[in-house]
Design an enzyme around this catalytic site. Sequence first.
Site, PDB file in Angstrom:
ATOM      1  N   ASP B   8       0.851  -1.231   0.137  1.00 12.45           N
ATOM      2  CA  ASP B   8      -0.050   0.010   0.182  1.00 12.45           C
ATOM      3  C   ASP B   8       0.902   1.098  -0.114  1.00 12.45           C
ATOM      4  O   ASP B   8       1.379   1.744   1.053  1.00 12.45           O
ATOM      5  CB  ASP B   8      -0.871  -0.029   1.243  1.00 12.45           C
ATOM      6  N   LYS B  68       2.839  11.286  -3.323  1.00 13.01           N
ATOM      7  CA  LYS B  68       1.707  10.600  -4.255  1.00 13.01           C
ATOM      8  C   LYS B  68       0.800  11.545  -5.013  1.00 13.01           C
ATOM      9  O   LYS B  68       0.209  11.148  -5.953  1.00 13.01           O
ATOM     10  CB  LYS B  68       0.907   9.717  -3.333  1.00 13.01           C
ATOM     11  N   GLU B 171      -7.291   0.438  -4.187  1.00 16.98           N
ATOM     12  CA  GLU B 171      -7.402   0.523  -2.665  1.00 16.98           C
ATOM     13  C   GLU B 171      -8.363   0.172  -2.325  1.00 16.98           C
ATOM     14  O   GLU B 171      -8.730  -0.817  -1.458  1.00 16.98           O
ATOM     15  CB  GLU B 171      -6.947   1.933  -2.138  1.00 16.98           C
ATOM     16  N   ASP B 197     -13.087   4.933   1.122  1.00 14.36           N
ATOM     17  CA  ASP B 197     -11.790   5.188   1.402  1.00 14.36           C
ATOM     18  C   ASP B 197     -11.177   6.411   1.454  1.00 14.36           C
ATOM     19  O   ASP B 197     -11.066   7.257   0.249  1.00 14.36           O
ATOM     20  CB  ASP B 197     -11.095   4.183   0.315  1.00 14.36           C
TER      21      ASP B 197
END
Lengths: 205, 613, 128
Positions: B8, B68, B171, B197
């Site tokens: 992850d 990210k 994810e 999420d």
Amino acid sequence: MAFDEPACHTCETTLVSRLFCFSCNALQPFPREIDFFEVLGFPVSFELKSVELEERYQQLSLELHPDFYGSAPEAEQLLSETASAILNTAYKTLHEPTLRAGYLLHLLAEKQQLDERSLPEGFLAEMFFLQEELDELLDSVNSVELSAMHDDLQNRKIDIEADYAPLFKKHEDHPENSGILQQLQTHLNAERYLRRLLERIPATD
Amino acid sequence: MKRIIGIDLGTTNSLCATVFEEGPEVIGEGENAVTPSVLSRIDSGWLVGQEAQKRRISNPENTVFSIKRLMGRDLEELGELVNELPYKIVEGDRKLLKVRIGESEPYQDFTPQELSAEILKKIKQRAETALGESVEKAVITVPAYFDDAQRQATRAAAEIAGLEVARIINEPTAAAIAYGLDEKQDLQKDGHVAVYDLGGGTFDISILKLSGKIFKVVATHGNTQLGGDDFDQALVDILKKRILQQHPQAQFDDPASKQILKKTAESIKIELSFSPETAYTLDFPKQDISFTDNFKVEDFESLISPLVDETLESCRHVLKQAKLTQEQIDEVVLVGGSTVVPGVRRKIETFFGRSPHVAIDPYKVVAIGAGIQGHLLAGGRRDFLLLDVIPLALGIETLGGTFSKIITGNTTIPVEESETFTTNVDDQTSIDVNIYQGERELIKDCRALGQFKLRGIPPMKGGFPLVEVMFRVDANGILTVSASEKRSGKKAEIEVIPFHGLTQFEIERIMDDSFENAIDDFNERQLIEFRLTAERVFQGIEHNWNVAESALSETERDKIRMQMEVVRQSIKGQDSQALKAQLDTLGELTRPLADTAMGRSILTELQGESADS
Amino acid sequence: MAYSEKVIDHYSEPRNVGSLDKSDLNVGTGLVGAPECGDVMKLQIKVDPETKEIIDAKFKTFGCGSAIASSSLATEWVKGKSIDEAMSIQNTDIVEELSLPPVKIHCSVLAEDAIKAAISDYKSRNQD
């Protein structure tokens, strides 16, 4: 369509789906012009139980998906990728009644010269009129009349869709009557214009 | 069976997991399980993770986080974020972003791909140490709403890090796998599950249909620029206002102040997850400002309320796409650190009208799901299948800047669609096509993924060639394009020029560079790490010297002092292994102190390092 | 591919949008549709009874940008032409002028059909 009992290329068992042999668990090489009914292993017909379709799709996905070929030779990996792609498209097409009707008509009408643009008498003029009316309603933000128009169009669409099954049935009984296919073409065309109008009406919560 | 781990790669933290004999679990324990997604530049190498985290305040312009959010993006798309971040960002060719390190020329510029690669390398190392085996393949997770450019960037990062990407998965889907396959969870195994999420920098909502062994994603929506970072930023803005009321002269534009504000905001946010009110102090020593105040949870909740509402808007949208109502959702699963915030959780509960599943640690659940998927790909199990979708339509630019879809959004992958192109003029041998991704009608509202040039079309009359272009989206959600001219049967050449990504050539060049420097880099990195360890060990010894005086003999103390001198000499040298050996000896000498506070802290330092390297 | 200014112009500022008086004997109206996508297009021409030259053209299209641009271009082209010349306009001319991609070729077909329909409507009303 060549649908003369295809057999597995390794164990020669008759195949349910052209993509996979459930008896020896082998991926099958398949021709590019394969039709979606062959992909999912159903007879070429509008009648299709959605539960059975769903089940077959899952069954095949569990065999064909690239996730299960991670350590397989590259050729097999590639085949699983292509087979899964066509399986997904075939399922999506046959699952939705309008798409299925359009696809089936395209298969059946291959040898026939259909008028691909046929519409009911006066239909185009009516659509043009409705489009102009919709413009006005959208400008005036008249939500009551908009939703009335939406419901009206939706009902007409449902009426058209309800005709697909009996018309295809009628064609199966009278394959020589090309008028039935032409009627289906007209229905499908009309539905597309109705959809186009419906798309323009904003959804009300 | 060669192991495939799950990673992850998060905005704030990264972690990895695998399936052990006892079942799926995160690799590493305690602090070693989590690698903060932070890097800090030292000499010619990077510190990654905890070590870098510690330098956010002391060395703000060389310490990089939230990478990210930069992946596969350009400067314009980042908007305000560029000013909020304490490190410098510049734009290179083809709008490729670069993080700029250094006060003056010569600068060192790094692409987000290279920086993410450093984080992945660290995770790889940690996993290898913990598992005692080499790790070559991984499943890496990305937000479901990541577009092709962002996915490609993630894959390039892995390639640079020397990891083979077995699969890129979404994810929320990973989280659904973790829940769905966990027998301890009383999740309905047939029905619709909504996975909400909210991570550090991204938000996703996915609706999955679970039936038997199949996990099918029905629809997905999200925002790749919305997350806990934005909660922090909202807090930072308020903190600034409060300070300015008392200290109108205060300046916040320097990197150090930005880091101080950001870190304070983070801890306020965390505190308010557990208590109704929290006190905080902000020190700006250079400006001689020390500011203390309280923050109430109500104020925080009303502050983030518009951001949470934005996520609920996405939830409404995705339900519409899935043709479902709130009542038809059987289960709700929460994922991501930001769902720990009580104000967020309450709003989700109200929206879906049911209490969400939170039994699996929301920080770990994505990594665990990825680990399970890795196990499946490695051939370890065949008892479930994940069918995911492409989040946004793919298509090409057509007349007047309109976007013409070739593959629609929420289509199950893998998928293939072909489109036939032709030439406009006689003897034209090439065609240029621009590829876009998005759901809007005009290309200006969609993302430019790249341009492909079809070359080698046989010269024919204009409009005569039939060039069939195949758009293929694989199970990773990544697009490849191939083409052939149907009349001649000739395979047309295709050159894809990515707009926000690295070309294969660039990736290889970076890898060559890093390979040449690999040995030096490794030594250097170790030197840096051991030097830092030595510093902390010294501090520990000095702080606790009074304990040593009562617990150890004169001779033992002398030995320790002498060894400290030896270590000091080694620190000045360049041999990391020698330094390590001297540190180990120092550890041995202080071992009799193991049951004292000093001994424990020194041992922890040393063990922490050796487990880490 | 970069579209020429002229082309983008037909998209962002289509010319000749509107209607002509349907009852005018010198006006021909063509109403066509594309069943592929549900677009509808109305194209009208006004013919000078003496010279048989098209002196005005208007259109109204409910459809995508390419369909609108195609009809805009078609109205520009027919103006000043004789009805016979206008009859010879091909959809491929429109494709080339607007660099229409394959997915949008039916839009040009629609425009060509609309011109022909308008002319035949005019002719049928002025047979004598």
